[in-house]
Design a protein around this motif. Structure first.
Motif, PDB file in Angstrom:
ATOM      1  N   PRO A 158       0.807  -1.240   0.000  1.00 44.26           N
ATOM      2  CA  PRO A 158       0.000   0.000   0.000  1.00 44.26           C
ATOM      3  C   PRO A 158       0.832   1.277   0.000  1.00 44.26           C
ATOM      4  CG  PRO A 158      -0.474  -1.373   1.945  1.00 44.26           C
ATOM      5  CD  PRO A 158       0.436  -2.168   1.060  1.00 44.26           C
ATOM      6  N   ASP A 159       1.976   1.244   0.674  1.00 40.05           N
ATOM      7  CA  ASP A 159       2.733   2.507   0.699  1.00 40.05           C
ATOM      8  C   ASP A 159       3.454   2.785  -0.621  1.00 40.05           C
ATOM      9  OD1 ASP A 159       4.859   0.812   0.839  1.00 40.05           O
ATOM     10  OD2 ASP A 159       5.444   1.318   2.891  1.00 40.05           O
ATOM     11  N   ARG A 160       3.265   1.877  -1.598  1.00 38.69           N
ATOM     12  CA  ARG A 160       3.832   2.106  -2.927  1.00 38.69           C
ATOM     13  C   ARG A 160       2.744   2.525  -3.931  1.00 38.69           C
ATOM     14  NH1 ARG A 160       8.159   3.469  -3.316  1.00 38.69           N
ATOM     15  NH2 ARG A 160       8.433   2.629  -5.417  1.00 38.69           N
ATOM     16  N   ASP A 202     -10.687   9.071   4.163  1.00 39.70           N
ATOM     17  CA  ASP A 202     -11.050   7.854   4.890  1.00 39.70           C
ATOM     18  C   ASP A 202     -10.501   6.611   4.176  1.00 39.70           C
ATOM     19  OD1 ASP A 202     -12.437   6.573   6.930  1.00 39.70           O
ATOM     20  OD2 ASP A 202     -14.050   6.046   5.532  1.00 39.70           O
ATOM     21  N   ILE A 203     -10.667   6.575   2.846  1.00 37.05           N
ATOM     22  CA  ILE A 203     -10.157   5.448   2.045  1.00 37.05           C
ATOM     23  C   ILE A 203      -8.639   5.391   2.130  1.00 37.05           C
ATOM     24  CG2 ILE A 203      -9.813   4.679  -0.342  1.00 37.05           C
ATOM     25  CD1 ILE A 203     -12.610   5.505  -0.968  1.00 37.05           C
ATOM     26  N   SER A 204      -8.029   6.553   2.019  1.00 40.50           N
ATOM     27  CA  SER A 204      -6.562   6.622   2.083  1.00 40.50           C
ATOM     28  C   SER A 204      -6.048   6.051   3.412  1.00 40.50           C
ATOM     29  CB  SER A 204      -6.147   8.086   1.902  1.00 40.50           C
ATOM     30  OG  SER A 204      -4.931   8.350   2.508  1.00 40.50           O
ATOM     31  N   ASP A 205      -6.739   6.383   4.499  1.00 36.75           N
ATOM     32  CA  ASP A 205      -6.338   5.874   5.824  1.00 36.75           C
ATOM     33  C   ASP A 205      -6.595   4.371   5.926  1.00 36.75           C
ATOM     34  OD1 ASP A 205      -5.588   8.361   6.580  1.00 36.75           O
ATOM     35  OD2 ASP A 205      -7.456   8.828   7.646  1.00 36.75           O
ATOM     36  N   ARG A 206      -7.763   3.969   5.433  1.00 35.27           N
ATOM     37  CA  ARG A 206      -8.154   2.562   5.581  1.00 35.27           C
ATOM     38  C   ARG A 206      -7.212   1.639   4.803  1.00 35.27           C
ATOM     39  NH1 ARG A 206     -13.680   0.817   3.740  1.00 35.27           N
ATOM     40  NH2 ARG A 206     -14.180   2.995   4.095  1.00 35.27           N
ATOM     41  N   TYR A 207      -6.833   2.072   3.600  1.00 33.68           N
ATOM     42  CA  TYR A 207      -5.981   1.218   2.768  1.00 33.68           C
ATOM     43  C   TYR A 207      -4.487   1.504   2.949  1.00 33.68           C
ATOM     44  CZ  TYR A 207     -10.123  -0.437   0.302  1.00 33.68           C
ATOM     45  OH  TYR A 207     -11.336  -1.010  -0.011  1.00 33.68           O
ATOM     46  N   VAL A 253      -3.951  17.586   1.895  1.00 32.40           N
ATOM     47  CA  VAL A 253      -5.342  17.132   1.879  1.00 32.40           C
ATOM     48  C   VAL A 253      -5.898  16.985   3.304  1.00 32.40           C
ATOM     49  CG1 VAL A 253      -4.844  14.648   1.812  1.00 32.40           C
ATOM     50  CG2 VAL A 253      -6.846  15.543   0.620  1.00 32.40           C
ATOM     51  N   ARG A 254      -4.992  16.829   4.250  1.00 34.47           N
ATOM     52  CA  ARG A 254      -5.415  16.645   5.654  1.00 34.47           C
ATOM     53  C   ARG A 254      -5.977  17.927   6.260  1.00 34.47           C
ATOM     54  NH1 ARG A 254      -5.498  11.111   6.497  1.00 34.47           N
ATOM     55  NH2 ARG A 254      -4.363  10.435   4.688  1.00 34.47           N
ATOM     56  N   ASN A 255      -5.912  19.036   5.535  1.00 36.42           N
ATOM     57  CA  ASN A 255      -6.549  20.262   6.025  1.00 36.42           C
ATOM     58  C   ASN A 255      -8.075  20.140   6.016  1.00 36.42           C
ATOM     59  OD1 ASN A 255      -4.113  21.524   6.357  1.00 36.42           O
ATOM     60  ND2 ASN A 255      -4.121  22.504   4.334  1.00 36.42           N
ATOM     61  N   CYS A 256      -8.591  19.211   5.198  1.00 37.24           N
ATOM     62  CA  CYS A 256     -10.041  19.007   5.089  1.00 37.24           C
ATOM     63  C   CYS A 256     -10.616  18.645   6.460  1.00 37.24           C
ATOM     64  CB  CYS A 256     -10.298  17.890   4.077  1.00 37.24           C
ATOM     65  SG  CYS A 256     -11.970  17.238   4.120  1.00 37.24           S
ATOM     66  N   VAL A 257     -11.774  19.252   6.777  1.00 38.39           N
ATOM     67  CA  VAL A 257     -12.410  18.947   8.065  1.00 38.39           C
ATOM     68  C   VAL A 257     -13.596  17.995   7.902  1.00 38.39           C
ATOM     69  CG1 VAL A 257     -11.647  21.077   9.188  1.00 38.39           C
ATOM     70  CG2 VAL A 257     -13.843  21.033   7.959  1.00 38.39           C
TER      71      VAL A 257
END
Ligand code: SF4
Length: 281
Positions: free
Chosen positions: A151-153, A191-196, A175-179
């Motif tokens: 995943p980190d690739r 959310d997807i980025s974190d989950r995967y 992108v993490r500035n998004c609330v």
């Protein structure tokens, strides 16, 4: 509700509550591939016929030898067109090598755009067929590889027009500035980025996308954009495998576009945990 067919970027259609239909039309695919086959055969004949007089003067058997070479190249090219047609119409991938994808990107795509332009097929239709075929080839390539990517690739690239137009938060730099207020899909994508466990970038254009790829050197990419940007992005990124997802455009191009979140998840699943290929047993 009847969804209008979008033919060109210049159309004055301003969108609908639904996404536009973007599946490639089978008639268009068959038409373009047939015309391309006829064009390549005619070109091959001309390439063979024109120098035959000079070759005959050198040696009587040279025109036949040259004819066999040109004929072989044409047969290979026609075989490639048949493989593309079967992949797009039947969904069956016979050849999925990176080299075949390279031929599709570097040779067949420009030829299809050229021939399509000559007979009045909108470029967007050709791009949709190209994106569909590219995605099938990439998915099959990963399946035949037998294992997914780390995943980190992987990186997930989104266009900035996906953001709610009146949002004052700058997400292109971070992108993490998004609330996660829920007014656009960026919160879901985080959310997807974190989950995967994959990297997510919201980009202002193709130049920034290329810079990110050079900076992070991923093994594979999931990209969302309009047909034109995806096509040029897949071309630029080759040989990097890219699963390209055409965006939703309920308000027309470049403003508050959207993405099918399930399609993004499916693309990531296919890159991370490819199912065994039914074609390879
Ligand atoms: S979800 Fe994030 S980016 Fe979208 S409007 Fe809300 S705060 Fe802005």
């Amino acid at each position: 509700m009847k969804v209008p067919l979008l033919n060109n970027r210049d159309d004055d259609w301003k969108g609908s509550p639904e996404s536009i239909p973007y599946r490639p039309n089978k008639k268009v695919i068959i038409g373009v591939l047939t015309l391309l086959g006829i064009g390549l055969s005619a070109l091959g004949f001309a390439l063979w016929y024109v120098p035959t007089v000079g070759l005959k003067n050198l040696h009587p058997s040279l025109p036949y030898l040259f004819g066999a070479l040109v004929g072989g190249a044409i047969v290979i090219a026609l075989g490639g067109l048949v493989i593309m047609g079967v992949a797009l119409i039947k969904g069956r991938i016979v050849v999925s090598s990176p080299a075949f994808r390279g031929v599709l990107i570097k040779l067949f795509l420009p030829l299809m755009v050229l021939i399509g332009g000559m007979v009045g097929i909108p470029r967007i239709k050709i791009e949709q067929a190209f994106i569909e075929l590219n995605n099938r080839l990439v998915r099959e390539m990963i399946r035949r590889r037998g294992r997914g990517f780390n995943p980190d690739r992987l990186v997930l690239l989104m266009p900035h027009c996906i953001q709610y137009d009146n949002c004052k938060i700058k997400v292109t730099r971070n992108v993490r500035n998004c609330v996660d207020c829920g007014r656009c899909e960026i919160g879901d994508l985080i959310d997807i980025s974190d989950r995967y466990g994959v990297k997510l970038f919201v980009l202002t254009g193709g130049t920034v996308a290329r810079r990110k790829l050079i900076e992070y050197r991923p093994d594979a990419v999931v990209a969302v954009a309009c047909e034109r940007d995806l096509t040029s992005g897949v071309q630029d990124a080759y040989p990097l495998p890219v699963i390209a997802i055409i965006n939703k455009r309920p308000n027309g191009y470049c403003i508050e576009t959207g993405v099918d979140i399930e399609a993004v998840k499916r693309a990531l699943e296919d890159l991370l945990n490819p199912a065994p290929s039914p074609q390879t047993g």
